[in-house]
Design a protein around this motif. Structure first.
Motif, PDB file in Angstrom:
ATOM      1  N   ASP A 106      -0.121   3.613  -2.831  1.00 12.91           N
ATOM      2  CA  ASP A 106      -1.539   3.860  -3.088  1.00 12.91           C
ATOM      3  C   ASP A 106      -1.826   5.316  -3.449  1.00 12.91           C
ATOM      4  OD1 ASP A 106      -2.175   1.232  -2.633  1.00 12.91           O
ATOM      5  OD2 ASP A 106      -3.306   1.587  -0.790  1.00 12.91           O
TER       6      ASP A 106
ATOM      7  N   GLY B  72       0.803  -1.211   0.000  1.00 18.39           N
ATOM      8  CA  GLY B  72       0.000   0.000   0.000  1.00 18.39           C
ATOM      9  C   GLY B  72       0.838   1.264   0.000  1.00 18.39           C
TER      10      GLY B  72
ATOM     11  N   ARG C  74      -4.880  -2.604  -4.001  1.00 12.67           N
ATOM     12  CA  ARG C  74      -5.823  -1.958  -3.060  1.00 12.67           C
ATOM     13  C   ARG C  74      -6.976  -2.895  -2.719  1.00 12.67           C
ATOM     14  NH1 ARG C  74      -5.885   3.084  -6.594  1.00 12.67           N
ATOM     15  NH2 ARG C  74      -4.309   4.415  -5.668  1.00 12.67           N
TER      16      ARG C  74
ATOM     17  N   ILE D  81      -1.740  -1.047  -8.969  1.00 13.14           N
ATOM     18  CA  ILE D  81      -2.002  -0.428  -7.672  1.00 13.14           C
ATOM     19  C   ILE D  81      -3.452  -0.657  -7.256  1.00 13.14           C
ATOM     20  CG2 ILE D  81      -2.163   1.795  -6.475  1.00 13.14           C
ATOM     21  CD1 ILE D  81       0.349   2.626  -8.166  1.00 13.14           C
TER      22      ILE D  81
END
Length: 105
Positions: free
Chosen positions: A7, A4, A38, A34
């Protein structure tokens, strides 16, 4: 990507922010990758672990994997990585199917 860390973009001071890593950013830090990473966040949250721990546990549980190589620059990262061992028993067939669906291309 799985942790993350990226992110919200590339944090200053990270390896990905180095000009020499532009090729890696271009090929690996795509919005698609990405976004798929997520989608692992709710699964990790339900299991009570970080996304990094989920990724390590996923790899470590494979029968043909004898070693998971991790990187850490601080002792706390080593401890977090080792806590992934507690996640392995939580990776039920249902959870694994959800992971596969989240990261499918």
């Amino acid at each position: 990507v799985l942790t993350g860390k990226y992110d919200e973009g590339i944090p200053a001071g990270t390896r990905a922010a180095l000009p020499s890593m532009g090729w890696l950013v271009k090929s690996e830090l795509t919005e698609d990758k990405i976004e798929r990473a997520r989608e692992l966040a709710p699964i990790a949250e339900e299991l009570g672990c970080s996304r990094a721990q989920l990724a390590i546990a996923w790899a470590a549980r494979l029968p043909h994997v004898s070693t998971v190589i991790t990187g850490a620059s601080r002792p706390a990262q080593v401890e977090e990585n080792l806590a992934a061992l507690d996640v392995i028993p939580k990776l039920t067939d249902d959870v694994l199917a959800r992971i596969d669906a989240a990261v499918a291309e």
